[in-house]
Design a protein around this motif. Structure first.
Motif, PDB file in Angstrom:
ATOM      1  N   ARG A  75       0.870  -1.180   0.000  1.00  0.00           N
ATOM      2  CA  ARG A  75       0.000   0.000   0.000  1.00  0.00           C
ATOM      3  C   ARG A  75       0.900   1.221   0.000  1.00  0.00           C
ATOM      4  NH1 ARG A  75      -3.408  -0.978   4.093  1.00  0.00           N
ATOM      5  NH2 ARG A  75      -5.013  -1.611   2.638  1.00  0.00           N
ATOM      6  N   TYR A  76       0.622   2.126  -0.904  1.00  0.00           N
ATOM      7  CA  TYR A  76       1.330   3.394  -0.980  1.00  0.00           C
ATOM      8  C   TYR A  76       0.467   4.445  -0.288  1.00  0.00           C
ATOM      9  CZ  TYR A  76       4.162   1.030  -4.477  1.00  0.00           C
ATOM     10  OH  TYR A  76       4.989   0.151  -5.117  1.00  0.00           O
ATOM     11  N   GLY A  77       0.983   5.021   0.789  1.00  0.00           N
ATOM     12  CA  GLY A  77       0.218   6.028   1.524  1.00  0.00           C
ATOM     13  C   GLY A  77      -1.073   5.443   2.062  1.00  0.00           C
ATOM     14  N   HIS A  78      -2.184   6.102   1.746  1.00  0.00           N
ATOM     15  CA  HIS A  78      -3.496   5.633   2.199  1.00  0.00           C
ATOM     16  C   HIS A  78      -4.268   4.942   1.094  1.00  0.00           C
ATOM     17  CE1 HIS A  78      -2.980   7.624   6.013  1.00  0.00           C
ATOM     18  NE2 HIS A  78      -2.635   8.738   5.390  1.00  0.00           N
ATOM     19  N   GLY A  79      -3.587   4.571   0.015  1.00  0.00           N
ATOM     20  CA  GLY A  79      -4.243   3.954  -1.136  1.00  0.00           C
ATOM     21  C   GLY A  79      -4.637   2.505  -0.886  1.00  0.00           C
ATOM     22  N   GLU A  80      -5.100   1.891  -1.934  1.00  0.00           N
ATOM     23  CA  GLU A  80      -5.493   0.487  -1.895  1.00  0.00           C
ATOM     24  C   GLU A  80      -4.254  -0.406  -1.998  1.00  0.00           C
ATOM     25  OE1 GLU A  80      -8.656  -0.674  -1.535  1.00  0.00           O
ATOM     26  OE2 GLU A  80      -9.203   1.428  -1.227  1.00  0.00           O
ATOM     27  N   LEU A  81      -4.409  -1.650  -1.567  1.00  0.00           N
ATOM     28  CA  LEU A  81      -3.317  -2.613  -1.728  1.00  0.00           C
ATOM     29  C   LEU A  81      -3.114  -2.890  -3.215  1.00  0.00           C
ATOM     30  CD1 LEU A  81      -3.994  -5.199   1.110  1.00  0.00           C
ATOM     31  CD2 LEU A  81      -2.043  -3.671   0.915  1.00  0.00           C
ATOM     32  N   VAL A  82      -1.849  -2.935  -3.611  1.00  0.00           N
ATOM     33  CA  VAL A  82      -1.474  -3.199  -4.994  1.00  0.00           C
ATOM     34  C   VAL A  82      -0.731  -4.526  -5.022  1.00  0.00           C
ATOM     35  CG1 VAL A  82      -0.094  -2.385  -6.942  1.00  0.00           C
ATOM     36  CG2 VAL A  82      -1.245  -0.729  -5.458  1.00  0.00           C
ATOM     37  N   ASN A  83      -1.216  -5.475  -5.833  1.00  0.00           N
ATOM     38  CA  ASN A  83      -0.560  -6.772  -5.949  1.00  0.00           C
ATOM     39  C   ASN A  83       0.762  -6.636  -6.690  1.00  0.00           C
ATOM     40  OD1 ASN A  83      -2.616  -8.206  -4.674  1.00  0.00           O
ATOM     41  ND2 ASN A  83      -3.745  -8.446  -6.570  1.00  0.00           N
ATOM     42  N   LEU A  84       1.767  -7.363  -6.219  1.00  0.00           N
ATOM     43  CA  LEU A  84       3.077  -7.384  -6.851  1.00  0.00           C
ATOM     44  C   LEU A  84       3.296  -8.731  -7.515  1.00  0.00           C
ATOM     45  CD1 LEU A  84       5.239  -5.860  -3.972  1.00  0.00           C
ATOM     46  CD2 LEU A  84       4.225  -4.657  -5.912  1.00  0.00           C
ATOM     47  N   LYS A  85       4.273  -8.792  -8.398  1.00  0.00           N
ATOM     48  CA  LYS A  85       4.672 -10.092  -8.944  1.00  0.00           C
ATOM     49  C   LYS A  85       5.249 -10.904  -7.789  1.00  0.00           C
ATOM     50  CE  LYS A  85       9.245  -8.645 -10.482  1.00  0.00           C
ATOM     51  NZ  LYS A  85      10.218  -9.561 -10.000  1.00  0.00           N
ATOM     52  N   PRO A  86       5.341 -12.220  -7.920  1.00  0.00           N
ATOM     53  CA  PRO A  86       5.869 -13.032  -6.811  1.00  0.00           C
ATOM     54  C   PRO A  86       7.240 -12.532  -6.357  1.00  0.00           C
ATOM     55  CG  PRO A  86       4.933 -14.443  -8.485  1.00  0.00           C
ATOM     56  CD  PRO A  86       4.936 -13.049  -9.055  1.00  0.00           C
ATOM     57  N   GLN A  87       7.385 -12.371  -5.047  1.00  0.00           N
ATOM     58  CA  GLN A  87       8.623 -11.863  -4.469  1.00  0.00           C
ATOM     59  C   GLN A  87       9.527 -12.988  -3.962  1.00  0.00           C
ATOM     60  OE1 GLN A  87       9.285  -8.290  -4.271  1.00  0.00           O
ATOM     61  NE2 GLN A  87       7.675  -8.559  -5.784  1.00  0.00           N
ATOM     62  N   PHE A  88       8.988 -14.200  -3.851  1.00  0.00           N
ATOM     63  CA  PHE A  88       9.724 -15.321  -3.280  1.00  0.00           C
ATOM     64  C   PHE A  88       9.730 -16.476  -4.270  1.00  0.00           C
ATOM     65  CE2 PHE A  88       7.695 -12.873   0.059  1.00  0.00           C
ATOM     66  CZ  PHE A  88       8.784 -12.503   0.819  1.00  0.00           C
ATOM     67  N   GLU A  89      10.828 -17.218  -4.285  1.00  0.00           N
ATOM     68  CA  GLU A  89      10.958 -18.343  -5.201  1.00  0.00           C
ATOM     69  C   GLU A  89       9.963 -19.450  -4.860  1.00  0.00           C
ATOM     70  OE1 GLU A  89      15.052 -19.512  -4.979  1.00  0.00           O
ATOM     71  OE2 GLU A  89      15.709 -17.457  -5.347  1.00  0.00           O
ATOM     72  N   ASP A  90       9.818 -19.720  -3.572  1.00  0.00           N
ATOM     73  CA  ASP A  90       8.933 -20.774  -3.102  1.00  0.00           C
ATOM     74  C   ASP A  90       8.672 -20.561  -1.614  1.00  0.00           C
ATOM     75  OD1 ASP A  90      11.307 -21.612  -1.836  1.00  0.00           O
ATOM     76  OD2 ASP A  90      11.725 -23.099  -3.382  1.00  0.00           O
ATOM     77  N   THR A  91       7.911 -21.464  -1.002  1.00  0.00           N
ATOM     78  CA  THR A  91       7.568 -21.314   0.406  1.00  0.00           C
ATOM     79  C   THR A  91       8.799 -21.386   1.299  1.00  0.00           C
ATOM     80  OG1 THR A  91       5.395 -22.259  -0.029  1.00  0.00           O
ATOM     81  CG2 THR A  91       6.114 -22.234   2.257  1.00  0.00           C
ATOM     82  N   GLU A  92       9.781 -22.198   0.952  1.00  0.00           N
ATOM     83  CA  GLU A  92      11.008 -22.288   1.756  1.00  0.00           C
ATOM     84  C   GLU A  92      11.761 -20.958   1.749  1.00  0.00           C
ATOM     85  OE1 GLU A  92      13.716 -23.342   4.370  1.00  0.00           O
ATOM     86  OE2 GLU A  92      11.901 -24.482   3.931  1.00  0.00           O
ATOM     87  N   HIS A  93      11.832 -20.307   0.601  1.00  0.00           N
ATOM     88  CA  HIS A  93      12.474 -18.999   0.508  1.00  0.00           C
ATOM     89  C   HIS A  93      11.746 -17.996   1.402  1.00  0.00           C
ATOM     90  CE1 HIS A  93      13.490 -15.271  -2.113  1.00  0.00           C
ATOM     91  NE2 HIS A  93      14.426 -15.444  -1.213  1.00  0.00           N
ATOM     92  N   LEU A  94      10.418 -18.009   1.365  1.00  0.00           N
ATOM     93  CA  LEU A  94       9.618 -17.135   2.232  1.00  0.00           C
ATOM     94  C   LEU A  94       9.915 -17.420   3.702  1.00  0.00           C
ATOM     95  CD1 LEU A  94       7.301 -15.126   2.873  1.00  0.00           C
ATOM     96  CD2 LEU A  94       5.719 -17.029   2.537  1.00  0.00           C
ATOM     97  N   ARG A  95       9.988 -18.679   4.082  1.00  0.00           N
ATOM     98  CA  ARG A  95      10.265 -19.052   5.478  1.00  0.00           C
ATOM     99  C   ARG A  95      11.629 -18.535   5.938  1.00  0.00           C
ATOM    100  NH1 ARG A  95       7.129 -22.533   8.142  1.00  0.00           N
ATOM    101  NH2 ARG A  95       8.802 -23.229   9.482  1.00  0.00           N
TER     102      ARG A  95
END
Length: 191
Positions: free
Chosen positions: A126-146
């Motif tokens: 979210r930028y400022g008070h705007g709506e949530l904006v979806n991003l492209k995947p930021q993590f390779e997989d669940t293990e990377h996220l963990r």
């Protein structure tokens, strides 16, 4: 931190492999594989808690270590990339090894007020008070996220435990997360 929700359609969109070519075009390697190869070589040379890593007490010293390993792997694999590609590669590896990976760039963006992570495939800001904006995947997989979340939790002085209730089930209080106490000004400047 398992994500039992089904993958969204086109979950791999944004994760398409990018390839680099070895000298004389004899073979190709994906950038993800090259990053992994360099990180593996870094741990092979320095381990996770070696005296060299402890002595590298500034971002520039740690960056120099990553660059040396990257240059070595690129030479061994006979891969030639531009200086800009090398800088991006080294920066990404440094961020994965010593920072919070893809989240580092989001933390540096002062216009972002909220970062929401719903699993390895779904991150919104979210930028400022705007709506949530979806991003492209930021993590390779669940293990990377963990790994990234684990590093965030440790740096916050907390711990992940299996007996902690899952907030998605309504058993835990929601708390606003603070930005990690990391010196991002030092990452922006060169010392």
């Amino acid at each position: 931190m398992t994500d039992d929700r089904p993958l969204r359609p086109n979950a791999d969109e944004g994760r398409e492999p990018q390839f680099v070519t070895a000298r004389r075009g004899t073979r190709m390697m994906s950038l993800a594989a090259l990053k992994e190869r360099i990180a593996d070589q870094f741990f092979e040379e320095y381990g996770e808690d070696s005296p060299q890593i402890r002595e590298a007490d500034t971002p520039s010293k740690r960056l120099r270590m990553v660059l040396e390993v990257a240059n070595y792997v690129l030479a061994v694999e006979s891969i030639v990339i531009s200086d800009d590609e090398r800088a991006g590669l080294v920066s990404g590896i440094y961020s994965d090894l010593f920072g919070y990976g893809a989240l580092d760039t989001l933390f540096l963006d002062e216009s972002i007020t909220t970062i929401s992570i719903y699993g390895a495939d779904h991150t919104s800001v979210r930028y400022g008070h705007g709506e949530l904006v979806n991003l492209k995947p930021q993590f390779e997989d669940t293990e990377h996220l963990r790994r990234v979340i684990g590093r965030l939790v440790i740096d916050a002085g907390a711990e992940l435990r299996d007996d902690t209730p899952d907030p998605r089930n309504g058993f835990a209080r929601r708390r606003a997360a603070r930005r990690p106490q990391r010196d991002y000004a030092a990452l922006r400047s060169r010392d």
